[in-house]
Structures are given as C-alpha cells and as structure tokens.
Design an enzyme around this catalytic site. Structure first.
Site, PDB file in Angstrom:
ATOM      1  N   TYR A 282      21.479  19.775   6.390  1.00 15.57           N
ATOM      2  CA  TYR A 282      21.691  20.060   7.815  1.00 15.57           C
ATOM      3  C   TYR A 282      20.731  19.311   8.724  1.00 15.57           C
ATOM      4  O   TYR A 282      19.793  18.685   8.277  1.00 15.57           O
ATOM      5  CB  TYR A 282      21.722  21.548   8.128  1.00 15.57           C
ATOM      6  CG  TYR A 282      20.545  22.436   7.812  1.00 15.57           C
ATOM      7  CD1 TYR A 282      19.281  21.950   7.506  1.00 15.57           C
ATOM      8  CD2 TYR A 282      20.714  23.829   7.856  1.00 15.57           C
ATOM      9  CE1 TYR A 282      18.229  22.797   7.247  1.00 15.57           C
ATOM     10  CE2 TYR A 282      19.667  24.684   7.594  1.00 15.57           C
ATOM     11  CZ  TYR A 282      18.426  24.170   7.294  1.00 15.57           C
ATOM     12  OH  TYR A 282      17.395  25.027   7.034  1.00 15.57           O
ATOM     13  N   GLU A 283      21.048  19.362  10.040  1.00 22.88           N
ATOM     14  CA  GLU A 283      20.362  18.582  11.079  1.00 22.88           C
ATOM     15  C   GLU A 283      20.457  17.081  10.791  1.00 22.88           C
ATOM     16  O   GLU A 283      19.540  16.313  11.080  1.00 22.88           O
ATOM     17  CB  GLU A 283      18.902  19.022  11.226  1.00 22.88           C
ATOM     18  CG  GLU A 283      18.682  20.502  11.442  1.00 22.88           C
ATOM     19  CD  GLU A 283      19.464  21.073  12.623  1.00 22.88           C
ATOM     20  OE1 GLU A 283      19.925  20.285  13.473  1.00 22.88           O
ATOM     21  OE2 GLU A 283      19.609  22.297  12.705  1.00 22.88           O
ATOM     22  N   GLY A 284      21.571  16.669  10.237  1.00 27.92           N
ATOM     23  CA  GLY A 284      21.792  15.274   9.856  1.00 27.92           C
ATOM     24  C   GLY A 284      21.429  15.075   8.406  1.00 27.92           C
ATOM     25  O   GLY A 284      20.269  15.214   8.023  1.00 27.92           O
TER      26      GLY A 284
ATOM     27  N   GLN B 226      19.791  10.294   8.129  1.00 29.16           N
ATOM     28  CA  GLN B 226      18.402  10.024   8.525  1.00 29.16           C
ATOM     29  C   GLN B 226      18.027   8.586   8.170  1.00 29.16           C
ATOM     30  O   GLN B 226      17.387   7.874   8.958  1.00 29.16           O
ATOM     31  CB  GLN B 226      17.444  10.983   7.816  1.00 29.16           C
ATOM     32  CG  GLN B 226      17.696  12.455   8.053  1.00 29.16           C
ATOM     33  CD  GLN B 226      17.707  12.817   9.520  1.00 29.16           C
ATOM     34  OE1 GLN B 226      16.843  12.397  10.278  1.00 29.16           O
ATOM     35  NE2 GLN B 226      18.696  13.588   9.929  1.00 29.16           N
TER      36      GLN B 226
ATOM     37  N   ARG C  53      14.723  18.340  13.312  1.00 30.53           N
ATOM     38  CA  ARG C  53      14.527  17.488  12.142  1.00 30.53           C
ATOM     39  C   ARG C  53      13.090  17.561  11.637  1.00 30.53           C
ATOM     40  O   ARG C  53      12.846  17.580  10.429  1.00 30.53           O
ATOM     41  CB  ARG C  53      14.930  16.046  12.485  1.00 30.53           C
ATOM     42  CG  ARG C  53      16.432  15.876  12.548  1.00 30.53           C
ATOM     43  CD  ARG C  53      16.871  14.545  13.113  1.00 30.53           C
ATOM     44  NE  ARG C  53      18.335  14.431  13.021  1.00 30.53           N
ATOM     45  CZ  ARG C  53      19.040  13.453  13.539  1.00 30.53           C
ATOM     46  NH1 ARG C  53      18.431  12.476  14.208  1.00 30.53           N
ATOM     47  NH2 ARG C  53      20.356  13.419  13.407  1.00 30.53           N
TER      48      ARG C  53
END
Length: 602
Positions: free
Chosen positions: A440-442, A447, A296
């Site tokens: 992506y990555e949440g 977030q 992140r």
C-alpha cells in the site's frame, strides 16, 4: 507469546550521534527538544506502548473488527480504551503545529515514538497515523476556515482522519477515478462514488472521522489532471466544531485481509455526501502527494517497526532454544544441547536483522530530520538541500524499508523452525502484517519507478549528485581513521556501483525506456544499501570515537563496530550484483508474448 522492549538506547544513540539533535537548537521547534525532554518522550512513550498497546496486538489480530448492520464498525476489545489513554496522554500531538493544539516538537522526535507504536501494535498505530496524513494536507492546502473547523480536534485525536484515493477500477492510475463531485448552490459539493482499501475508514475510537476524498468535478479531464480533493466529514461540523447530522458516507464492508486485522480497512460508499473543495479545483494531485509522501515515510517506518519486534523475539528464542551442537564441538558440555546461537546460519539471520534494523532506524530518523529542515531550517540552501534529499530517498525508505521489514520478519520466523509457523508464538502475525507494507501507499515497484523515473532527473539530477557528494566526502574523511577505513572502502565501492548504475540508465534509458523499468527495483536497493551504509559509517565513527574516549557502554560500542563490519562484508557487496542485474537490460524480460507465459502449462 511474543514480547517487545522499545529500543530506547539505540534510538538515543542515533539521535545523538547520527541526527545530532543538539546541532539544531536554532531551528524552530528544536529548542523544545532538550535532552531531558527527548529522554522523557522515549522512556515514557516506550512504557506506554509496551504496557498499553502491545498486550492488545495478538488479541486484536485474532478478534479483528466487526461491521454492524447499520454500517458502524467496532474495533477489537481494548482498542477504544487504549485510544482514550493515547489521546489523554497527548502522544498524537508531539509534532503537530502549536497553532492547532500540538506540541510543535520536531518530526524526528515523534518519528521515534511512532516506531515504538508500530512495533507494539501496528494495526492500532494506523488509526492516528492516517489522521496525521490528513492533517498534513489540511495544514498546507486547507482554507483558514477548514483549518479552524477541523484541525484542533484532529490534532488532539478527538477526531480521526483518512485518505480516500483508491477505487475498484483504479489504484496507482488515479486518472481513472469515477467518484464525482457536483457543485451545490451553497459552495459545497455533492460527492458520489465508492472507495476501497480505506484504512480506518469507519471505527468507534472517535466521535467523527474527517475523510479527504479524491473526486472529479463536471467537465474535468479524464486524467490525473482532472482530480480535485475534498474534505468530507463523517458527521457534519458546525463553525463552533459542534457535531450535527450524519453525512451520507458509510462503510459498505470491511475487507477480508491477510493481516492488520485490528485495523478497519473499509469499502466506503459516498451517496451524495456533502464535501468542500480543498485547495484549487483540479489541483488535487499536489495535495494528494502531501498525504502520500507523509504516508510513504510512515510505511517505511512500519517496515522497520515490524522488523524490530520480529528480530527481538527471534533473538530471545535463539537464546532459549537448545538444538544440536556447535560445529566446533559442544559449547556447553553439561547441557544436552547447545543454544541456537552456536549455529552460523542462525547467526547469519540474526545479524542480518540487527544490521538492517539498526541501519534503517538511523535512516528513518535522519530522513525525519530532513522533513524538519525542509520546512524550518533558517537558511534557504539548507531547506533546499533537505527537500532534495528527502524527496530522493522517500521511495527508498518506503521500498527498501518494507522489503527488508518483510524479509526480516520471515527470517525471524525461520529461526523458530516449526514453532514459527504456529500462531500462538506470534511470529506468523508479524509476517502477515509486514506484507501489506510492501503493497500500500504505492507498491514497491511503483516506488522504484518514482525513484528512477522522476527523482533522479529532477532539477538536472541535483539530489542524487548531492547524495554522491555527501557519501564521497564522508568516505574520504573516514579513510583517514583506522577504525573506519575498511568500512569506508566498502562504502566507496558500493557508491561507485550506484554511480555506474545511474550512468547506465542515462546511456540506455533513452534507447529503450523498458531498460529503466526492468532495473528500477534493483537500483532502488543499491541506493538503499548506500544510504543505510552511510548511516552505518556515521554510527561506526561515533562508536569508535566514544570507545576511545571511554564514554558510554564499551560493549554497546563494540557491538556497533562488529555490526558495521558485518554490513560492510556481507551486505554492501550485494550492490555489485544488483548493478550487474541492471545492466542485463530489458530484452529478456520483455521478449515473451503474453500467451507464452502459460504455453508450457496448456
């Protein structure tokens, strides 16, 4: 054709005046980060990415990756040769542990280099970037045997690495994963399942790829509490790190994507592949968050990197392009038209790009410092403070950094007018590439919910109270200095808006949890304004001090002060509007039944 110049001078200014590298010589790893060494990393690293990686960005996007009938994948022309130079030069080892062949430098130094890599060629930068996340998990959770077997060649870059989390039926809700891990008599596991969206899942840059795979063992709960993490090499590895037979893992296809075409985003099939448990059974979530938090922060850096290169090209275009006349009369009467720089709206877009990129650079580097201090600061209290701050601000760096990265990429494209929409100019690629970083990555909504749902309340709100205290103390000091009093006053108001929004959540979140969900993204952006505002306060104070002392480039310092004023006058007031949106609550958002969203179109 686009161009790129690594912003070495600005990075150096931040490292010296915001991060303050010289203050941490007593922290392990920082002793090697002498001014001469850091200068060499910035200068030589910048030269490497500009000369080796950047020329492959446009062609890599146009060519993309190719999957062959045997499941192998070929990266775009030039990538393999560039990666060999990357490994030979040791750029991937900057902050890796010395015990496994790394240089052991502070993470903050490697972060500066990573920004340059992303700006030069984001798709290429993702190959070693994904390996770094896997390395981080194995350093913390891997057994001594796993570390000895895999880490030296992963650190050197000879082997790649991935994170395999997402499946067709589950993304954020990892409790729904179906990949299974059956224990074998020899202590290994047989891994079966399908993973999607796996960046760098298969490629021709390295001899081996070490996959870290989430799966469930027999009898595990059907929730995130049942997740375990496994190390699954593409090619089996002997105890002496020699390569053996191909494992039963393959690339089923390459995803057809909007951007980052030079990176192979794969569907990965595990057909009874041999893997080994990393850490304890059903404790994979903790190991996953080691990878995810590193990723992140890296994705937040992607927002900055793409914003920077798009902004640079927009500035150059505005210098070169002549259209119309200044509202106050011709700026250059001898020319048929003035440059785009005479138009206030073009200036607005460019100033927003400058203010956010320079502010985000400071925040990303300062955040990387907190990662270093969390692990290595000699004092327990300093380690705890760093852990609190970076834990709180990781979703902000990722969410706000990528939202602003995409916004700056699109406004930079806008500066070009119609030419920005034409592929040959390169701007539309930056827009396409920047878009994925918000997802992506949440996703950035995830977030924001992580921030308001977990991070605010953690340890009784200790982290956010620390942020309020730091901002308050620095504002109070800056209000006593003529050069920074106006900026400090604006930041004080923005910090007050953040505090008010926090109290509103406390008062209204228990009444209706949807109130928190409805205001989460706005809250994340208020905190982003305050966090970047704090960085700008530090930069403005340093610029004023250096200018008064007659040190450095006076024009550079003046530009810092003007940009800080712009941020105070044009960006920080947005905190008030966002706070009012938060206080609008969730009632109108949640009122319509689902069928009414299409009722007017039936």
């Amino acid at each position: 054709m686009p161009q790129y110049t690594p912003p070495v001078r600005d990075t150096r200014f931040v490292l010296e005046n915001v991060v303050g590298l010289d203050r941490y010589a007593n922290v392990p790893g920082f002793g090697a980060a002498t001014p001469d060494t850091v200068d060499a990393v910035l200068e030589e690293g910048g030269r490497f990415v500009a000369e080796v990686l950047f020329p492959l960005n446009l062609s890599g996007d146009q060519e993309g990756c190719t999957r062959h009938a045997d499941g192998s994948v070929t990266t775009p022309a030039g990538f393999k040769e560039a990666y060999a130079k990357f490994v030979e030069s040791g750029w991937g080892t900057l902050s890796a542990p010395e015990a496994f062949g790394g240089q052991g430098m502070p993470h903050v130094v490697s972060t500066a280099f990573q920004e340059y890599m992303i700006s030069a060629n984001m798709a290429f930068a993702m190959y070693p970037g994904l390996a770094h996340g896997a390395i981080a998990a194995l350093v913390v959770k891997g057994s001594p045997e796993q570390q000895a077997k895999y880490l030296p060649k992963m650190v050197s870059g000879e082997w790649g690495g991935t994170m395999n989390l997402t499946e067709p039926q589950c993304g954020t809700d990892l409790g729904l994963i179906r990949t299974r891990a059956e224990p074998q008599a020899d202590g290994s596991y047989s891994i079966t399942g399908t993973k999607i969206f796996i960046s760098a899942g298969e490629h021709d840059l390295t001899d081996n790829i070490i996959h870290l795979v989430l799966a469930k063992t027999p009898g595990a709960p059907e929730s995130s509490k049942g997740i375990s993490l496994f190390v699954v090499p593409k090619v089996m590895v002997g105890d002496d790190r020699s390569l053996g037979e191909r494992n039963a893992v393959s690339c089923g296809s390459i995803e057809h994507k909007m951007g980052i075409h030079g990176n192979s985003t794969c569907v990965m099939n595990y057909d009874g592949a041999t893997g080994w448990l990393v850490g304890d059974e059903m404790k994979g979530l903790a190991a996953m968050f080691i990878m995810m938090n590193a990723a992140r922060l890296g994705v937040g850096l992607q927002g900055l990197g793409l914003a920077e290169v798009a902004y640079q090209n927009a500035v150059q275009y505005a210098h070169d392009r002549r259209q119309g006349r200044a509202l106050t009369g011709p700026a250059e009467p001898n020319e048929k038209a003035d440059t785009l720089f005479v138009h206030p709206d073009v200036r607005r877009m460019l100033m927003e790009g400058k203010a956010w990129t320079e502010g985000l650079r400071a925040l990303c580097l300062w955040g990387a410092l907190q990662v270093d201090l969390e692990h290595a600061a000699p004092d327990d209290a300093d380690r705890q403070m760093a852990a609190d701050l970076i834990g709180l601000l990781t979703p902000v760096i990722k969410g706000v950094g990528t939202d602003k990265g995409y916004e700056i990429a699109t406004t930079s494209q806008q500066v070009y007018g119609g030419h920005g929409y034409i592929a040959e100019w390169g701007m539309e690629q930056y827009v396409r590439d920047a878009r994925i970083a918000q997802i992506y990555e949440g996703t950035n909504g995830v977030q924001a919910m992580d921030l308001v749902g977990r991070k605010l309340a953690a340890n009784g709100g200790r982290a956010v109270q620390a942020l309020f205290r730091i901002v308050g103390e620095e504002v109070a000091a800056a209000k006593n200095v003529e050069a920074t009093v106006a900026f400090a006053t604006a930041l004080e108001r923005a910090n007050s808006e953040l505090q008010t929004a926090t109290m509103w959540f406390m008062a209204n979140g228990m009444k209706d949890p949807n109130n928190v969900g409805a205001g989460a993204v706005s809250y994340m952006h208020v905190m982003g304004i305050v966090a970047v505002g704090l960085m700008w306060l530090r930069m403005a104070a340093a610029a004023a001090r250096l200018k008064d002392a007659g040190e450095g480039d006076a024009a550079f310092m003046d530009a810092k002060l003007v940009t800080a004023r712009f941020f105070a006058e044009r960006v920080m007031p947005e905190a008030g509007a966002l706070r009012r949106k938060i206080e609008g609550g969730a009632e109108a958002i949640m009122a319509l039944p689902p069928e009414m969203f299409m009722a007017a179109r039936a």
